[in-house]
Design an enzyme around this catalytic site. Structure first.
Site, PDB file in Angstrom:
ATOM      1  CG  ASP A   1      -2.308   0.425   0.952  1.00 35.77           C
ATOM      2  OD1 ASP A   1      -2.475   1.277   0.075  1.00 35.77           O
ATOM      3  OD2 ASP A   1      -3.244  -0.050   1.636  1.00 35.77           O
TER       4      ASP A   1
ATOM      5  CD1 TRP B   1      -5.116   3.111  -3.470  1.00 34.12           C
ATOM      6  CD2 TRP B   1      -3.818   4.841  -2.880  1.00 34.12           C
ATOM      7  NE1 TRP B   1      -4.779   2.961  -2.150  1.00 34.12           N
ATOM      8  CE2 TRP B   1      -3.994   3.996  -1.763  1.00 34.12           C
ATOM      9  CE3 TRP B   1      -3.040   5.993  -2.747  1.00 34.12           C
ATOM     10  CZ2 TRP B   1      -3.396   4.275  -0.519  1.00 34.12           C
ATOM     11  CZ3 TRP B   1      -2.449   6.272  -1.518  1.00 34.12           C
ATOM     12  CH2 TRP B   1      -2.630   5.421  -0.427  1.00 34.12           C
ATOM     13  N   GLY B   2      -2.765   4.381  -8.473  1.00 35.41           N
ATOM     14  CA  GLY B   2      -2.534   5.110  -9.726  1.00 35.41           C
ATOM     15  C   GLY B   2      -1.812   6.443  -9.556  1.00 35.41           C
TER      16      GLY B   2
ATOM     17  CG  ASP C   1      -9.449   2.271  -1.195  1.00 35.56           C
ATOM     18  OD1 ASP C   1      -8.455   2.183  -1.942  1.00 35.56           O
ATOM     19  OD2 ASP C   1      -9.388   2.146   0.040  1.00 35.56           O
TER      20      ASP C   1
HETATM   21  C1  GAL Z   1      -6.168   1.153   1.280  1.00 37.70           C
HETATM   22  C2  GAL Z   1      -6.231   0.129   0.165  1.00 37.70           C
HETATM   23  C3  GAL Z   1      -7.302  -0.872   0.549  1.00 37.70           C
HETATM   24  C4  GAL Z   1      -6.934  -1.535   1.857  1.00 37.70           C
HETATM   25  C5  GAL Z   1      -6.705  -0.477   2.934  1.00 37.70           C
HETATM   26  C6  GAL Z   1      -6.146  -1.093   4.216  1.00 37.70           C
HETATM   27  O1  GAL Z   1      -5.195   2.091   0.979  1.00 37.70           O
HETATM   28  O2  GAL Z   1      -6.519   0.761  -1.043  1.00 37.70           O
HETATM   29  O3  GAL Z   1      -7.443  -1.828  -0.480  1.00 37.70           O
HETATM   30  O4  GAL Z   1      -5.776  -2.311   1.690  1.00 37.70           O
HETATM   31  O5  GAL Z   1      -5.816   0.522   2.497  1.00 37.70           O
HETATM   32  O6  GAL Z   1      -5.959  -0.144   5.231  1.00 37.70           O
END
Ligand code: GAL
Length: 376
Positions: free
Chosen positions: A126, A161-162, A183
């Site tokens: 992430d 996220w691109g 998301d």
């Molecule tokens: C976001 C991610 C989600 C999930 C989440 C966990 O940044 O896009 O898919 O992993 O964090 O905290």
């Protein structure tokens, strides 16, 4: 790790968020096999955020929370492997994960070694709490280097996220998939938004590194961590799955597979739809008739498949029933070639043929048609 087709599996985040534990993971793995998902190609069981203790140990290593994972990650990974499945975990390129647990910034090699020791096969990585001083591409290259040298094949699943035009540098990191969307949440508006976010990104998807449109919400019914009010209707989930397959996204199930009903199973286990997603050539899907339907309500996509077939989908993203038609010319079959299509509806199994080189359909709001077509 070089992956020839989009990865398929299940991930804890959409339904369970921080409420994860060993028994849940084992039960989900059992269900993956029992329900037949494994036979359809789903293989990764992925633990997302919230699995760790808030502090590293005295050697700087990440520690699994013993209250959630009393037997530790190695035992869990062994149990998952024994069921013929693969084991995925999660970390982040920042100092903390998105939910505030320790993450891998400046610990990349130590953490990659720990994941290898635990028998991990897949790492979702992430982008929260990252330093503004170092560009995303350098942070992802660090973990890419660490994974490539950890002594175990671990699929690198990037999740920035691109941001910073991820598509332009992600293939320098060794990643096998990269989040090309923001998301997902369990409502039609998010499915529509994420689909639109792919518009300019199709050319970047292909063998070895796949555009990841985020985990599926099929079957969530508004419940769970990314649940929203009433969730989606059956038709909306079917369109969602059809779009992800048409666009060749990884398919990571996000519902509670322990309580999955037949209706959800009929979507997630539609082998014809999955075969489109997994088509070995991974040819680029492309939009047709976008001049005729310039807004984002009617999307018609085509994709040439390995054996010469076509996948064609009409997606009504709008809130009213719509008619849509297209000419076969646009996919490379002008009248002069003397060929037409035998179109088999992936969802109903019915066969049909275009009239006068034109396909003409009416599609209800948020519904879709998806065909596998033979050139005849
Ligand atoms: C976001 C991610 C989600 C999930 C989440 C966990 O940044 O896009 O898919 O992993 O964090 O905290």
């Amino acid at each position: 790790m070089f992956k020839l087709t989009p990865p398929l599996g299940w991930n804890t985040w959409n339904t369970f968020g921080e409420k994860i534990n060993e028994q849940l993971i084992l039960d989900a793995a059992d269900e993956m096999v029992r329900f037949g998902l494994k036979d359809c190609g789903y293989e990764y069981i992925v633990i997302d955020d919230c699995w760790a203790m808030k502090e590293r140990d005295e050697n700087g290593k990440l520690v699994a929370d013993p209250a959630k994972f009393p037997n530790g990650m190695k035992a869990l990974s062994d149990a998952i492997h024994a069921k013929g499945l693969k084991f995925g975990m999660y970390s982040c390129a920042g100092t903390l994960t998105c939910a505030g647990y320790p993450a891998s910034y400046d610990y990349e090699f130590i953490d990659a070694a720990t994941f290898a020791e635990w028998g991990v096969d897949f790492l979702k990585y992430d982008y929260c709490f990252h330093t503004p001083l170092i560009k995303a591409k350098y942070l992802y290259r660090r973990m890419g280097a660490a994974l490539a040298n950890c002594g175990r094949e671990i699929l690198f699943s990037a999740c920035s996220w691109g941001i910073d035009e991820t598509q332009k540098w992600i293939k320098t990191t060794g990643a096998s998939m990269w989040r090309s969307t923001t998301d997902i949440f369990d409502s039609w508006s998010f499915i529509k938004k994420l689909t639109a976010q792919q518009k300019e990104l199709h050319p970047y998807n292909g063998v070895g590194c796949f555009n990841d449109m985020d985990m599926l919400v099929v079957g969530m019914g508004g419940r769970g961590n990314v649940g929203k009010e009433s969730g989606c209707t059956f038709e909306e989930y079917r369109s969602h799955f059809s779009i992800w397959c048409m666009m060749g996204s990884p398919l990571m199930i996000g519902c509670d597979i322990r309580s999955m009903n037949e209706e959800t199973g009929s979507i997630l286990m539609n082998r014809d739809a999955i075969a489109i997603d997994q088509d070995p050539s991974c040819n680029q899907p492309y939009r047709i008739t976008d001049c005729r339907y310039p807004d984002e309500d009617v999307l018609i996509y085509a994709r040439l498949l390995t054996n010469g077939d076509y996948a064609i989908g009409v997606f009504n993203m709008g809130d009213a029933e719509h008619s849509a038609d297209f000419l076969l010319d646009e996919i490379g079959l002008p009248i002069s070639c003397g060929k037409t299509l035998l179109m088999r509806d992936v969802w109903s199994g019915k066969e049909e043929m275009p009239k006068n080189n034109t396909v003409s359909v009416r599609v209800k709001a948020h519904d879709c048609r998806l065909w596998r077509c033979k050139v005849v």
